[in-house]
Enzyme design. Sequence first.
Site: not given
Length: 354
Positions: A45, A128, A146
């Site tokens: 991520e 996020y 996102d």
Amino acid sequence: MEKGPLTEEARLERMSAPLLAWYKENKRDLPWRIEPNPYKVWVSEIMLQQTRIEAVKPYFDRFMKELPDVAALAAVEDDRLMKLWEGLGYYNRARNLKKAADVIVREYDGVMPPQYQELKKLPGIGCYTAGAIASIVFGEDVPAVDGNVLRVLSRILASREDIGKSSVKKKAEDLLKRVMPKGEAGDFNQGLMELGETVCVPGGIPKCGECPVSRICLARESGLACELPIKAPPKKKKIEKRTVCILEHKDLVGLCRREDTGLLASLYELPNAEGHWNQKQLCQVFHLKEDQVVSIEQLPDAKHIFSHVEWHMIGYRIKVEGELPKGLIAAKKEELKTIYPLPNAFSRYTKLIK
């Protein structure tokens, strides 16, 4: 097409079942989805911020082979970490990864905390990323919003709110938290991300005919899909002129190291100076004696765009006799591939070093 006076919440509730079914059928085989664990999901991520999936894959594989767990990340030397990250850009992401790994080793016995609120306390992990890790790995019912998710929601709801505003993101998180199916937050979040990456795409024309939730999409119904989402244009970037120099002596090339703070902090770089300088000025600018210079070759111009500044570069290759100027690191050319992390800003010129 479902019409009528549905509330935003009710419209999004109707999205869950078709979205989950579509995701389970169409999800891509990605390296971090194979036997996912919190470390893999976390690193992926962070890498995926500002970077395309296809570009990330080889970096992720190399990173996992050398730094397979939190303890290895916490122990890695800074230069080696930067070398592994070289080419991904936004190097503070890598620095924060290591800072967070240090915290995990010291305060959590080397095990990533499973709770969303605890994850948010770690350096470099915002709402996020915490939501992605907590939902995908630990099954916590929290959203992960996102840019892809904001685009999907803005089209489904035909919202003309600016998705660059933090208030709009917060509103999306609150909405999704209320409508996401209990116990399936991980697939729900990934389904929204996948939809935004592969179907409800940015730029161009979204693939509405392939969308599993097109029946509830107000943008498709009203012909606004290509106009949404709304996002304020970025601020105009400052233009900065720079002269870059490849200083060579036999199999050595001169490098500098940037300061510990600011743009490209602590990374190695080719000697460069602000402004565009001609050949007659190079000896003075780069502290060379005229009798040292064997040859000067003008190189192609280059441009690199940062988040807030744009470099317009001209370049030269200067071959010198004797030692390289004092203050430079005399690096073997072969070491540029293995030891010294050089930012992408100079890639047009580092590719010319043979």
